[in-house]
Write an enzyme that holds these catalytic residues in place. Sequence first.
Site, short mmCIF file in Angstrom:
data_model
loop_
_atom_site.label_atom_id
_atom_site.label_comp_id
_atom_site.label_asym_id
_atom_site.label_seq_id
_atom_site.Cartn_x
_atom_site.Cartn_y
_atom_site.Cartn_z
N SER A 282 -25.30 -29.85 -48.60
CA SER A 282 -25.26 -29.05 -49.81
C SER A 282 -26.23 -29.20 -50.82
CB SER A 282 -23.90 -28.32 -49.92
OG SER A 282 -23.60 -29.51 -50.94
N LYS B 145 -22.46 -30.65 -57.26
CA LYS B 145 -23.12 -29.44 -57.46
C LYS B 145 -24.21 -29.61 -58.69
CE LYS B 145 -21.23 -27.09 -53.97
NZ LYS B 145 -22.05 -27.18 -52.68
#
Length: 308
Positions: free
Chosen positions: A92, A162
């Site tokens: 990701s 993230k």
Amino acid sequence: MAVGARSGHDGPEDRPSGDGIAREAAGDGGSGGGDHPPGDVPGDDSPGGGGTAQRKPRSFWKELPLLIGIALILALLIKTFLVQAFSIPSDSMQNTLQRGDRVLVDKLTPWFGSEPERGEVVVFHDPGGWLEDTATPEPNAVQKFLSFIGLMPSAEEKDLIKRVIAVGGDTVECKKNGPVTVNGKALDDKAFIFEGNSACDDQPFGPIHVPEGRIWVMGDHRQNSLDSRYHQELPGQGTVSTDEVVGRAIVIAWPVNRWATLPVPGTFDQPGLDAAASAAVPGALGVAGALPLVFWRRRRLTSGRTAG
């Protein structure tokens, strides 16, 4: 998508133990010390009256458990308060981070009140519902102990990694075929998002006002990241509380051929990005300028009433 935690730290080097201080005492014939027979001089520890004493060093095998204990305590303290290693199990955050990378996370600055900033790569605990479908293996007792002190990844913790796109007070938005905008300023994210990805075509969003004490996060592999965009139905509307943030990822430590720092991309430093703060400045200046006028008028009215 969970990021396993792992940290390790070598213990202190084995150093030879100190020999103590050798002391020597001898009688002086002119001071009455000659009354003591040889070998019976006060302070003399040697049978032959040599006057020196040496403490026998402790065996290495006796010191080894102590050294191991100190090393484990140091590793636990470092993992808890300073730096912790996390492994990357997903794609990701490509191409910034690859599956299998180990990153070091700064856990010290949050203890001093530091808040996540735009552009930083951060590790945070699952806010609730982000990883509910991710199964975690059941570790054995040895794995639990080693993960507790930070010498191997934790199989139980569910953490994510993230990039911070917006912070408390910001308004963030991304329309289909358009860039991500923060406070009306477009972000040039081509330098860090996965090659060939669009900014948000798979999941447009906004405008979203990020509450104070929360952050909006997105993965660099935009089309392969279940980030804030995909959790707007949960409490917090996709934002993450800063209390859930473990720390900022500062460097890729492993493998060695991937070693690199993780700086904030330049697009997050562009002028005017702090539009919310900038908009407040003219208002604050206006209030500051009006205060003397208000006091002057109040004083004049008071003086007029007194004179009357």
